[in-house]
Scaffold this active site. Sequence first.
Site, short mmCIF file in Angstrom:
data_model
loop_
_atom_site.label_atom_id
_atom_site.label_comp_id
_atom_site.label_asym_id
_atom_site.label_seq_id
_atom_site.Cartn_x
_atom_site.Cartn_y
_atom_site.Cartn_z
N ASP A 362 0.83 -1.20 0.00
CA ASP A 362 0.00 0.00 0.00
C ASP A 362 0.87 1.26 0.00
O ASP A 362 2.04 1.22 0.36
CB ASP A 362 -0.91 0.03 1.23
CG ASP A 362 -0.13 -0.10 2.53
OD1 ASP A 362 0.84 -0.88 2.56
OD2 ASP A 362 -0.47 0.59 3.51
N GLU A 363 0.26 2.33 -0.44
CA GLU A 363 0.82 3.67 -0.31
C GLU A 363 2.26 3.81 -0.81
O GLU A 363 3.15 4.21 -0.06
CB GLU A 363 0.74 4.14 1.15
CG GLU A 363 -0.71 4.31 1.62
CD GLU A 363 -0.81 5.02 2.97
OE1 GLU A 363 -1.50 6.02 3.04
OE2 GLU A 363 -0.20 4.54 3.94
N ILE A 364 2.47 3.48 -2.07
CA ILE A 364 3.75 3.81 -2.69
C ILE A 364 3.72 5.31 -2.98
O ILE A 364 2.84 5.79 -3.70
CB ILE A 364 3.95 3.03 -4.01
CG1 ILE A 364 3.82 1.54 -3.77
CG2 ILE A 364 5.30 3.41 -4.63
CD1 ILE A 364 4.85 0.95 -2.87
#
Lengths: 606, 593
Positions: A362-364
């Site tokens: 998640d959340e690159i």
Amino acid sequence: MISTATPTKPKQKKAIEMRICEGKKSMFQVFVLPIPKFAIILCLTLIFPPPAASLKSAVNVWPKPRLVSWPRPLAKFLSANFTIDSSYHQHLTPAINRYLGLVRTEHYHPLITPFVIVSASAPPLQTLSINVIDLAVPLQHVANETYSLSISEAGETAYLTAETAWGAMRGLETFSQLVWGNPPAVPVGLYIWDAPLFAHRGIMLDTSRNYYRVEDILRTIEAMSANKLNVFHWHITDSHSFPLMVPSEPELAAKGSYGPDMIYSPSDVAKIVQFGMEHGVRVLPEIDSPGHTGSWAEAYPEIVACANMFWLPGSNGADQLAAEPGTGHLNPLNQKTYEVLKNVIRDASNMFTETFYHGGADEIIPGCWKADPTIRSFLSNGGTLSQLLEKFINSTLPYIISLNRTVVYWEDVLLNDVVKVDSSFLPREHTILQTWNNGSNNTKKIVEAGYRTIVSSSEFYYLDCGHRDFLGNDSRYDPQTTGQDSKEGASWCDPFKTWQTIYNYDITFGLSEDEAKLVIGGEVALWSEQADPTVLDGRLWPRTSAMAETLWSGNRNEAGRKRSGEATDRLNEWRYRMVSRGVKAEPIQPLWCIRNPGMCNAVQSF
Amino acid sequence: MVSIVSQFSTTKLKEEMRICLSKFAIIICLTLIFPPPTLSLKSAVNVWPKPRLVSWPKPLARFLSANFTIDSPYHQHLAPAVTRYLALIRTEHYHPLITPSVNVSTSAPPLQTLFINITDLAAPLQHGVNETYSLSISEVGETAYLIAETAWGAMRGLETFSQLVWGDPSAIPVGLYIWDAPLFAHRGIMLDTSRNYYEVEDILRTIEAMSANKVNVFHWHITDSHSFPLMVPSEPELAAKGSYGPDMIYSPSDVAKIVQFGLEHGVRILPEIDSPGHTGSWAEAYPEIVACANMFWLPPGSDWADRLASEPGTGHLNPLNQKTYKVLENVIRDVSNLFPETFYHGGADEIIPGCWKADPTIQSFLSNGGTLGQLLEKFINSTLPYIISLNRTVVYWEDVLLDDVVKVDPSFLPREHTILQTWNNDSNNTKKIVQAGYQTIVSSSEFYYLDCGHGDFLGNDSLYDPQTTGRDPKDGKSWCDPFKAWQTIYNYDITFGLSEDEAKLVLGGEVALWSEQADPTVLDGKLWPRTSAMAETLWSGNRDEGGRKRSAEATDRLNEWRYRMVSRGVKAEPIQPLWCIRNPGMCNASPFS
């Protein structure tokens, strides 16, 4: 009197009742009728719409069972020598011992005295006899949790029949909640048939941002079992600390944890996994990567891009290096990354018997990868951020699958606006996507793409929200006249998710019947920026109980209406019982409301 | 290195000057010339609330002797406090999250004694009592000195001393001088024990934590419509029938224990018997004196204006029934016997027209030309003089004067005997109250209500049905959303918008925990460390020497203090990941403070 808890859609409910009466396959579980004569009576009485079980009933099981038949308000005492009979099973047997101790000693006094006749002349109940049809079924996704429980008016033995040891544990919990008072009494002339609507019912706990002791995790697992939840999704590591001792990579915890007294050793993990087995709770590990890995840089700075930098260097969000303080992404271009990560994955799969492995993803944050010189040069040569992520996934996912694991990723890996992979990199038979953004819209996107999904909508299921943000030096708090303006210093996922918000959410909302089949269940999530052991119980309970009932037997009554009005009184009662069992669940109303049923409703309903 | 908080009033400056004349302070006054750098978290001086003046030129410390003692004149309430602090200092061995960068001298002789000198041992614990203290710990001497005007100031100094001690063996900064005194005299917590019950031990733990935060008033909202948990000796039926049960009653000996515990911690116990509204529970014993009791709070199909109560739990005392005053005077008299505190809180908030109008006798009074305001005036006039006759100052909620519909003329509220506690409309109502000439206590619901932000607690609420609006704060939100973050509380200036003269009427502030959704299971986390934020604001202010908000620097210090409270047994909630504390400044919203 028959009280039926129903699944989400009335149409489905009718179908299920038909299946019960036919003794055939129900929606999710193979249903085997243990005592057909009971069922015949049931099928007859189903014709008459039953009144809802009131709080004065002695049958107050949370989550509400799918089907309860209790024609007359009768009860009898448990024998002082009450026992539970069962075949030996390495995990069920400790559960039986635990429940026997509980049933004999709990002596719970309901807040509202049950309106029931406790027969002093009937012989006391001597035995609960457990029959498990298949003792060999392992604890894993879709293990059959169906059970039935019958307690006759006259007999000395009650019968609990279950397909598996795990279903028997569910039935034992139900039995324990039926017992009340001193001396202990239990309703009789009772038949319960029960099975979950959704196979995956979990809590996600983040142990990286703040540390939790093993005892906190065990207490949580025990409370989960009491609420018939079956998946402890353990978000073990993140950018803030790396508290897991990985035998092949001991430096990760030695340098990346908060300290030697804040590390989960392999024996701690074994204890937690074992405790989970004895409570029918799967322990699903998450090693979040390639984002959320700042803590890895303490041991291996060379494999982490943008580690230990101020998270928001510029004045606008476009330059940010992380979604929140604590920067660092694994570098997909460095071969050392995979060497370390595969050691971690292999050790994690050895420590955790669970067949799901959560890889995070998640959340690159583009700014983080762009801060690394090797990545910048890759990008300036025409490469894209998504290609980087595809390289990362392609270098790790096949390895995880080779260890006989199903991989769970957060939805971002497919749905992120900027950095995402092509679905060809995510084989549908081995990949599950966990949704957290955009309510039911993203759930729909995921199932339309053909993936199974676990619902953790941040709008409904994030238990940490509503506490404002945790940043320091925040000038948004300076105005003297805006304490009530929710925009100032709001947490990104405001407001607080009340138990009603959670209870009323239908995780298959807006999906077709076929799409809904891909929704394997849901998880509430507690991210720990503003939580740790001091407040754990109150953050989790009883709000998680609200999800537990929704995913077990639904949130609607037999007429298809939301049953949250009636659930309020039952949840109050259950909350007090959890407190008496040692879980510091928060109160949802003044005690006065419980003593004066209906008087605290928003609208008068009687 | 000297750190000064800038909010000196003229009188405070005079105090400064006077202290500068004492032999202890000459060095300090000299060093005041040099503007000091801000104390960082690595300092071993990390006292919460931050003292007004700290001089610690060199980062030196030394150990406490294994036989360390505290030498104090005898005082019946201070003596137990001294004993308590001595045990804490000897055994706490707190390890700061950030190791202080300080040299602990092994050659200097260990500190043997803290010597306490008190100017006026007779001063009672009451509003406005002098809490000033100074503390000096020299680099070489074997004795440290704590000088205070009163026993209560000495308790504040003992707390400061205890927070200066850390490690195992115990060490303490030396070459240190602290002068300290509160900006506001009234610093409190209001706890509602009617909607849900708290054990005596929960109240004692709260008082102890208050004392550790130099908070000095426990405002005990004892009774309300939901339960009447106080055993009033002259009116035993009120608790016998109106409490949640025999195990949920505060007996006179419980009260005595709490009052005594408060005295030994320098915390006043201010009782509130809310009336004439919020009295539904009285109807269990005396149905004849309570209007609209036990009715559904919002009659079906009616407008909000026709509600019988602002929340479930109806009932107002009937001002037209003489029995009302007979019962109430018994309660007031007994309460003033049980509580030595010279403030008495009479409530008088949230008179709901629909409730009084539901009573036939009141209906006839109104139809004969009477008004609701006259009813309240009759009630106030029949009770306030009696309370004053018992040598009490009366505190009411602001509603009695500021409510839109039901209020009294100020002539009914003598200014010398009446304090109004504000809770609505933030600084605007504070200003209205002081402009009317009344002293005030600030409990702004926008800033100081600790229960807010948890959604409403009503059952059967269709506001929750929509599937796509979990994020819309309008659905099922509590009336006082959002949650009050510690920064919201810390940054509030309770005299905002007031002239200097008006500000003098602001006695202080109280955070409030209403207990619809709280009870002992979550008490500590709801109160702490957010109450610590108010505690520092009211003690030494929320600005640095440059006049800027110091909440950034306060974040790190509050983190440290929160962990220390937890180690002392108070389950204060975390405000950040531990990572933020280990990496100072890295969790800020913007990079530079």
